[in-house]
Design an enzyme around this catalytic site. Sequence first.
Site, PDB file in Angstrom:
ATOM      1  N   ASP A 155      57.684  99.343  98.400  1.00 34.27           N
ATOM      2  CA  ASP A 155      58.268  99.891  97.178  1.00 34.27           C
ATOM      3  C   ASP A 155      58.108 101.413  97.162  1.00 34.27           C
ATOM      4  O   ASP A 155      57.022 101.933  97.441  1.00 34.27           O
ATOM      5  CB  ASP A 155      57.528  99.287  95.974  1.00 34.27           C
ATOM      6  CG  ASP A 155      58.185  99.611  94.650  1.00 34.27           C
ATOM      7  OD1 ASP A 155      59.341  99.201  94.453  1.00 34.27           O
ATOM      8  OD2 ASP A 155      57.549 100.274  93.806  1.00 34.27           O
ATOM      9  N   GLU A 202      61.828 100.865 101.162  1.00 33.81           N
ATOM     10  CA  GLU A 202      62.723 101.310 100.106  1.00 33.81           C
ATOM     11  C   GLU A 202      62.556 102.823 100.039  1.00 33.81           C
ATOM     12  O   GLU A 202      61.600 103.319  99.451  1.00 33.81           O
ATOM     13  CB  GLU A 202      62.357 100.687  98.750  1.00 33.81           C
ATOM     14  CG  GLU A 202      63.356 101.087  97.692  1.00 33.81           C
ATOM     15  CD  GLU A 202      62.799 101.187  96.265  1.00 33.81           C
ATOM     16  OE1 GLU A 202      63.597 101.094  95.328  1.00 33.81           O
ATOM     17  OE2 GLU A 202      61.583 101.376  96.083  1.00 33.81           O
TER      18      GLU A 202
HETATM   19  C1  NOJ Z   1      61.564 100.101  92.900  1.00 33.43           C
HETATM   20  C2  NOJ Z   1      61.697  98.690  92.463  1.00 33.43           C
HETATM   21  O1  NOJ Z   1      62.741  98.072  93.168  1.00 33.43           O
HETATM   22  C3  NOJ Z   1      61.952  98.735  90.977  1.00 33.43           C
HETATM   23  O2  NOJ Z   1      62.299  97.483  90.473  1.00 33.43           O
HETATM   24  C4  NOJ Z   1      60.733  99.287  90.294  1.00 33.43           C
HETATM   25  O3  NOJ Z   1      60.998  99.439  88.914  1.00 33.43           O
HETATM   26  C5  NOJ Z   1      60.344 100.640  90.874  1.00 33.43           C
HETATM   27  N1  NOJ Z   1      60.399 100.670  92.298  1.00 33.43           N
HETATM   28  C6  NOJ Z   1      58.951 101.033  90.443  1.00 33.43           C
HETATM   29  O4  NOJ Z   1      57.999 100.273  91.139  1.00 33.43           O
END
Ligand code: NOJ
Length: 532
Positions: free
Chosen positions: A196, A251
Amino acid sequence: MIYQVFLRSFADGDGDGTGDLAGLRSRLPHLAALGVDALWVNPWYPSPQVDVGYDVADYRDVDPVFGTLADAEALVVEAHALGLRVLLDIVPNHTSDAHPWFAAALAGDAAARARYLFRPGRGEHGELPPNDWESCFRGPAWTRTTDPDGRPGEWYLHMFAPEQPDLDWRSPEVRAEFLDVLRFWFDRGVDGFRIDVAHGLVKAEGLPDADGRDRRSEEHPGWDQDEVHEIYRDWRRLADGYDPPRVFVAEAWVARPERLPLYLRADELHTAFEFEPLHVTFRAGPWRSVVDEGLAKAAVTGAPSAWALTNHDVVRQVTRYGRAQPERRASNEEQRARFGVDPVDLALGRRRARAAVTLTMALPGAAYVYFGEELGLHEVEDIPDDRRRDPIHARSGGTDPGRDGSRVPLPWSGTGLGAGFSPVAVEPWLPQPAGWAELAVEGQETDPGSTLWLYRTLLAARRAVMTAAGPLVWLDAPADVLAFARGPVQCWVSFAAAPVPLPPGRVLVASGAHPDGLLPPDTAVWLLPGEA
Ligand code: NOJ
């Protein structure tokens, strides 16, 4: 193909209206029959669930709402027995404010404070935030604390909600802790992690002002700093020490495309999401650029592309494609601004979404499919405000509906409250709209024209003919049509307004009806030319 299990909404095993591990375990045969290779499960750790689990209070356990650690271990074993690998979600940028580290930090423990980004405020009395950064969820990225004696204290950084304080990755304790967390899950057989906010962990030294720079398109001191790569080199060493080696998908939202390959160097991460399919318009030219740009990155890095078709942060594809299409792309905020004001043709959106997945499954690399896409679910735009849970909704003062509309619980059968989501009739944690049960798995299983059948057919064909089909070569095609070959197989996709001729051959998979020799608008096929 990796299937994203949004655990809260996939299947409820214990009848409380929230999805859980028991539900997921009971539905593993659905995923195996679909033909997926692996699951990515959204965060299941103990959490106040302010941001659906992306606010982690304990990285080594499972939230009781989802089950127990023993359930998690059983899931991994059962998935492996069905040939499915399991990726978890690691959230290293921030913890929950309910994490013991943060509680200790607020209580004044100096060692605990050093793991976060506490800073004195600006202004005469420290009443202004330490810098001008904005939270991705709106408003300032800083919240002021109250000292144990009741007086206003320092501020702490949170790039997301205030309940998600950012960690300081310059702290050796933070680094050691996450290596240990990875080890904890790897030792339990977990095959890898989706990381993440992988580009956010390290902030520029001194936390300088952004001076109005847009994090999405410009270099910003809060994101994508070079030092972040040291972390991933450590993680890769750890993952490579396992047999079989464990894997990562990042990500990483970078402002310039050439920054992404840096995360994919041989001693860093294995893959990083290719996000442009989430935003691209349903038109031939922009789709072709998305494919070319993604493949160019893969050529530079040698890492396979990881195409993200949709996920839990974006408007579902059926709804996105059911509206008049912009010239090139539309951000999520722009998409959500259209809720309720801009008409949507779901049948058209579904046709286009089917064509888009048929295209994507023909591309070299990995593809990530979000739960419910295999049923052609649409975005639920009319969730009542008092049922919305995404912090974006409240933090925007209600001007942005947030992401709940893509997170509505899956319909499994055509009857009763919850449409088979729970083992008993119970209201799901987010309301399902009228007509949801008509999209249920049960009904689609017996309908060869259904989206579920298309996904199964595509995945079987992908395994049979695409996995080893070699590089993509563009073919000449009429205006507003894309055509490419991968070895003997061709993929044709029409964005045109009228039917176009197809070369003679045998159609292996089609996203929709295709009268002999013709490719109708908003349709894609896989073709073996020359064969009867
Ligand atoms: C990316 C995640 O996909 C999202 O759902 C989340 O709100 C943020 N990161 C914060 O962790």
